[in-house]
Design an enzyme around this catalytic site. Structure first.
Site, PDB file in Angstrom:
ATOM      1  N   ASP A 136       0.859  -1.170   0.000  1.00  0.00           N
ATOM      2  CA  ASP A 136       0.000   0.000   0.000  1.00  0.00           C
ATOM      3  C   ASP A 136       0.900   1.226   0.000  1.00  0.00           C
ATOM      4  OD1 ASP A 136      -2.112   1.704   0.141  1.00  0.00           O
ATOM      5  OD2 ASP A 136      -2.624   1.269   2.222  1.00  0.00           O
ATOM      6  N   CYS A 196     -14.926 -23.358  17.723  1.00  0.00           N
ATOM      7  CA  CYS A 196     -13.994 -23.512  16.606  1.00  0.00           C
ATOM      8  C   CYS A 196     -13.081 -24.682  16.922  1.00  0.00           C
ATOM      9  CB  CYS A 196     -13.205 -22.211  16.441  1.00  0.00           C
ATOM     10  SG  CYS A 196     -11.829 -22.297  15.266  1.00  0.00           S
ATOM     11  N   ASP A 207      -2.904   7.515  -3.385  1.00  0.00           N
ATOM     12  CA  ASP A 207      -4.248   8.077  -3.540  1.00  0.00           C
ATOM     13  C   ASP A 207      -4.573   8.955  -2.341  1.00  0.00           C
ATOM     14  OD1 ASP A 207      -4.185   5.659  -2.036  1.00  0.00           O
ATOM     15  OD2 ASP A 207      -6.359   5.593  -2.059  1.00  0.00           O
ATOM     16  N   CYS A 210      -9.872 -24.916  15.266  1.00  0.00           N
ATOM     17  CA  CYS A 210      -8.552 -24.604  14.708  1.00  0.00           C
ATOM     18  C   CYS A 210      -7.489 -25.081  15.698  1.00  0.00           C
ATOM     19  CB  CYS A 210      -8.434 -23.108  14.431  1.00  0.00           C
ATOM     20  SG  CYS A 210      -8.196 -22.080  15.903  1.00  0.00           S
ATOM     21  N   CYS A 261      -7.903 -23.323  19.140  1.00  0.00           N
ATOM     22  CA  CYS A 261      -9.120 -23.638  19.883  1.00  0.00           C
ATOM     23  C   CYS A 261      -9.202 -25.114  20.265  1.00  0.00           C
ATOM     24  CB  CYS A 261     -10.343 -23.236  19.065  1.00  0.00           C
ATOM     25  SG  CYS A 261     -10.401 -21.463  18.699  1.00  0.00           S
TER      26      CYS A 261
END
Length: 493
Positions: A85, A270, A120, A272, A275
């Site tokens: 960015d 969860c 920008d 994962c 978890c």
């Protein structure tokens, strides 16, 4: 180069080819701040993220000549796709930065960015006058950037305008004429943080209607599982966010349905690696740094899961059904679905009429009937289906496709959600298999009755119509009552 492999609604699965390698989209770019990172870049890569994004302006200020001489991949220790960015977030936060367009773009080229954003001027959540300035300045920079681009880098042009959709349209219209390889929706973060998904969808839809459809589109700051399916359905291909670490720093745990404070959880919803190994109490008792790291890892897994679920829904041709499902997660998601429904005609321009291995349909509520395929099917039956040259029409409540002896009569079934099912196509998609909740919601029942009324009015002058109705089935009973009002013979059971 961007190659599209599969479509569903305006969403797509694609291959984005970069100088360093390929990315399968939709894809999430974890934001990397090498000086403040809780989760190591190697760990992020091992989770399956083959792309990251970092800030070119901060890299310029922190590393200077080192990153120019060694390259951003070497400095970060990541040999896959890196997006940079330009520093627009710092512009949004501080008002300006002490570099110009030429400096930033030349720096991004020098450090070997695979995907790079021009400098920008983000709109943010501001007044109209400032929003207009941000659009004008970004477009001016875009014209200047055309002269500074190289052929190795994928250059990204952000679309500004924020909540002012007329400015988003202006920005997209002008930008579409410029030779950029990729576009982005700028300034959504302030609205995403407030769950302002309906506005985000309108911003995306406004921009997409004017941008080249073959070019990939990025959504800055998109970092929560709830926004991914809706944004992807409108045609967003890539996302980035530091949400996984920002939430973790505040002890917030990402779920499919929102974020939860860790202290409020007794169980993890969860499985994962984090978890599966720890409980919320375990994490609360840990050192702050270790807790934040583990929460960040879980949050990344939750993000990846949402992206993959959406991609699978695209492959199966059931993205709309998936959107209806997740719209039940929280009121803001329901609002997002209703906002998305305003753009069904746009999405239907890209939606395949059918897929090779169609799945049975599941109907939860009236929102399922907004699926472009269902709308097209019902429209075809009412406007294009031709009644054969027989004596009349028999209409029966649908109980499956059955061979029946009805000489000189056309048989048409009627069913909630799908409306009318001519016998000749009964069993073909989308009538092959469908399930719906009982009792039928009143609004679905009313829609069916209105469909029957329109069909009867259209055909009763030329054909004898008989309607079979069952007093024990509420939707059938309502159809029978309506048919009697229209003077049609009703055979009750």
């Amino acid at each position: 180069m961007f190659i599209i492999k599969d479509f569903e609604l305006a969403g797509r699965i694609g291959i984005l080819k970069t100088n360093r390698g390929i990315i399968e989209t939709p894809a999430f770019f974890p934001v990397i701040d090498p000086l403040k990172q809780d989760v190591g870049i190697k760990e992020i890569e091992e989770m399956g993220f083959n792309q990251i994004i970092t800030n070119a302006y901060l890299s310029y200020k922190r590393f200077g000549e080192k990153v120019i001489s060694e390259g951003i991949h070497e400095v970060l220790g990541f040999d896959k796709v890196i997006m940079t960015d330009s520093g627009a977030y710092q512009v949004l936060k501080y008002g300006s930065i002490d570099v110009n367009q030429e400096t930033v773009m030349n720096f991004e080229k020098a450090i070997g960015s695979d995907i790079a954003v021009i400098l920008d001027k983000p709109t943010g959540d501001t007044d109209l006058k400032e929003a207009e300035k941000s659009v004008e300045e970004t477009l001016k920079n875009a014209y200047d950037a055309v002269k500074l681009k190289d052929d190795k880098t994928i250059w990204v042009l952000p679309i500004q305008g924020g909540k002012y959709l007329n400015l988003v349209e202006k920005s997209a219209r002008e930008s579409s004429n410029l030779p950029f390889e990729m576009f982005a929706i700028g300034s959504p973060t302030v609205f995403l943080e407030k769950y302002g998904y309906n506005l985000i969808i309108d911003m995306i839809a406004t921009a997409k209607k004017y941008l080249p459809p073959e070019k990939p589109l990025h959504l800055f700051g998109g970092g929560h599982p709830l926004i991914f399916p809706f944004a992807i359905a409108m045609g967003v291909d890539t996302f980035d966010s530091a949400s996984y670490e920002l939430y973790a720093k505040d002890d917030r745990y990402i779920t499919d349905y929102g974020t939860e404070k860790l202290e409020d959880l007794e169980y993890f919803p969860c499985n994962c690696p984090v978890c599966s190994k720890y409980t919320p109490k375990d994490l609360m008792e840990m050192d702050v740094k270790e807790r934040r790291k583990l929460l960040s890892i879980h949050n990344l897994y939750a993000i990846k899961k949402s992206i993959n679920r959406t991609k699978q829904a695209i492959r199966e041709g059931r993205l709309w059904e998936f959107l209806v499902e997740i719209s039940r997660y929280r009121p803001e998601a329901q609002s997002a679905l209703r906002s998305l429904s305003k753009h069904i005609k746009y999405m239907d321009r890209f939606n395949p009429k059918y897929k090779g291995n169609p799945r049975g349909l599941k109907f939860y509520g009236i929102e399922n009937t907004w699926n472009p395929r269902i709308i097209n099917y019902k429209s075809w039956v009412l406007t294009k289906y031709e009644i054969k040259g027989k004596d009349g029409i028999i209409m029966k409540p649908y109980r499956g496709c059955k061979k029946e002896d009805i000489k000189n009569m056309n048989l048409i079934y009627y069913a909630p959600y799908l409306g009318l099912i001519p016998y000749e196509i009964c069993g073909l998609y989308p009538t092959a298999q469908f399930h719906y909740v009982n009792p039928i919601p009143k609004e679905v029942e009313n829609e069916l009755v209105n469909t029957i009324r329109a069909f009867i009015i259209k055909n009763r002058q030329n054909k004898i119509i008989k309607v079979f109705a069952d007093k024990n089935i509420l939707f059938s009973y309502s159809v029978g009552i309506e048919a009697e009002k229209l003077g049609v013979e009703v055979l009750w059971s």
